[in-house]
Scaffold this active site. Structure first.
Site, PDB file in Angstrom:
ATOM      1  N   GLU A   1       1.730  -0.621  24.083  1.00 48.26           N
ATOM      2  CA  GLU A   1       0.885  -0.323  22.938  1.00 48.26           C
ATOM      3  C   GLU A   1       0.019   0.911  23.185  1.00 48.26           C
ATOM      4  O   GLU A   1      -0.179   1.731  22.283  1.00 48.26           O
ATOM      5  CB  GLU A   1       0.005  -1.527  22.594  1.00 48.26           C
ATOM      6  CG  GLU A   1       0.763  -2.690  21.979  1.00 48.26           C
ATOM      7  CD  GLU A   1       1.395  -2.346  20.644  1.00 48.26           C
ATOM      8  OE1 GLU A   1       0.919  -1.423  19.958  1.00 48.26           O
ATOM      9  OE2 GLU A   1       2.376  -3.011  20.273  1.00 48.26           O
TER      10      GLU A   1
ATOM     11  N   CYS B   1      11.370   0.740   5.504  1.00 52.12           N
ATOM     12  CA  CYS B   1      10.291   1.252   4.640  1.00 52.12           C
ATOM     13  C   CYS B   1       9.724   2.524   5.274  1.00 52.12           C
ATOM     14  O   CYS B   1       8.532   2.621   5.564  1.00 52.12           O
ATOM     15  CB  CYS B   1       9.220   0.185   4.460  1.00 52.12           C
ATOM     16  SG  CYS B   1       8.080   0.496   3.091  1.00 52.12           S
TER      17      CYS B   1
ATOM     18  N   CYS C   1      16.123  -3.844   1.770  1.00 51.95           N
ATOM     19  CA  CYS C   1      14.835  -4.327   2.253  1.00 51.95           C
ATOM     20  C   CYS C   1      14.679  -5.807   1.924  1.00 51.95           C
ATOM     21  O   CYS C   1      14.916  -6.226   0.766  1.00 51.95           O
ATOM     22  CB  CYS C   1      13.699  -3.534   1.604  1.00 51.95           C
ATOM     23  SG  CYS C   1      12.064  -4.119   2.111  1.00 51.95           S
TER      24      CYS C   1
END
Length: 351
Positions: free
Chosen positions: A48, A201, A211
């Site tokens: 992260e 997206c 989607c």
């Protein structure tokens, strides 16, 4: 889904994730997680931090090198600063690398090498902000925290057809994301919604036809998905200038400086130089017949463009400069330099 009828967004998105989850070296797959394999908080945290302001493709090799060299948070905490900064070079945003070491040492010293498992305790660690605390808490410890990165912001803006521009719309987007965060499998859900933004997206040309959220998506119904999320126009980046000085002794030793701990490129090795401003003064590290090299170094930071002029001169044998470092050729490694300083080295070597 609370705001768009009976459609259960989290269930549909988790079902899609079970089929289409991206494979990443720091991720536990949905299949393995269902079988009881738990994510390593160290690897989640490291990924992260590395992924901030960059892409998965750019991070993979760095992550593998870091975890091979320092497989635990204790190993990273014990590593010399220069080695860690050297491995980080090229990822940019070097304050992250400094905070990486501070955080690793805090976990090793204050938490016996075990990452805290709640949002609030994670937030107390150096270099961990709200997004990272939520991501670690959700992904590593399966707590129902709302993770909001650029991908999630885009998904929420389109799903709810929110036209207020970023960054002002962040609170509204987070509120929408929070209503969808499930109590069951929140870690997988957090990764699912980020994967959706990264693969379907997408910022340009979203593939709405495949989607899993196409039916409740309000912007698809309105035909506005390609326009969202809106963003407040950024001010043009200014350009700053500077001078750097590369001096080499007859035995190939080089003159370097360590930059102050605070500020841009803090704590890293580099070439002695001027400040970076509109009209920097020439500030050679010692008197000499300094020669300007043809060409210039151009580099872009988050908030400004930088143009550097490179000067070179022989390094006297008896010079003992204050606050500077003379590094012999066997010790010097170009990878310890930040990218902008390596560009200066490349220009000098090319001459």
């Amino acid at each position: 889904m609370r705001d768009t009828g009976e459609f259960d967004v989290s269930s549909e998105l988790l079902a899609w994730y079970d089929r289409h989850a991206r494979k990443m070296p720091w991720r536990v797959s949905p299949v393995d997680r269902a079988a009881g394999v738990r994510p390593d908080p160290y690897r989640v945290w490291l990924s992260e931090v590395m992924l901030q302001q960059t892409t998965v493709a750019a991070v993979r090799d760095y992550f593998m090198r870091f975890t091979t060299r320092w497989p635990t948070v204790q190993a990273l905490a014990a590593a010399p600063d220069d080695q860690v900064m050297g491995e980080w070079a090229g990822l940019g945003y070097y304050a992250r690398a400094r905070n990486l070491l501070k955080c690793a040492r805090a976990v090793a010293e204050d938490h016996d090498g075990i990452f805290p498992d709640t949002y609030d305790t994670l937030l107390d660690l150096p270099g961990i902000g709200p997004y990272t605390a939520a991501a670690i808490s959700a992904i590593a410890f399966d707590r129902p925290e709302t993770v909001l990165d650029g991908n999630v912001e885009r998904v929420m803006a389109r799903l709810y057809n929110i036209h207020d521009p970023l960054p002002g719309s962040k609170p509204a987007l987070k509120n929408k994301a929070a209503t969808l965060t499930p109590d069951v499998r929140p870690g997988d859900y957090a990764q699912a919604v980020m994967d959706l933004g990264a693969t379907i997206c997408t910022p340009k040309s979203p593939t709405c036809g495949i989607c899993p959220l196409r039916d409740p998506c309000l912007s698809r119904k309105a035909g506005t998905q390609a326009d969202l999320p809106r963003k407040t126009p950024k001010k043009p980046k200014p350009t700053r200038y500077g001078h750097v000085y590369i001096a080499q002794r007859n035995d190939a030793a080089l003159l370097l400086e360590r930059r102050p701990d605070k500020g841009l490129l803090g704590g890293m090795l580099g070439w002695p130089g001027s400040d970076w401003s509109d009209a920097p003064a020439e500030t050679p590290p010692f008197p000499a017949d300094w020669q300007a090299l043809p060409g210039e170094v151009r580099h872009t930071f988050t908030h400004f463009h930088l143009i550097l002029r490179i000067w070179t001169a022989p390094l006297p044998e008896d010079l003992a400069p204050n606050d500077l470092i003379i590094m012999d050729k066997h010790t010097f490694r170009p990878k310890v330099l930040p990218t902008v300083m390596r560009k200066a080295l490349d220009l000098w070597l090319g001459q």
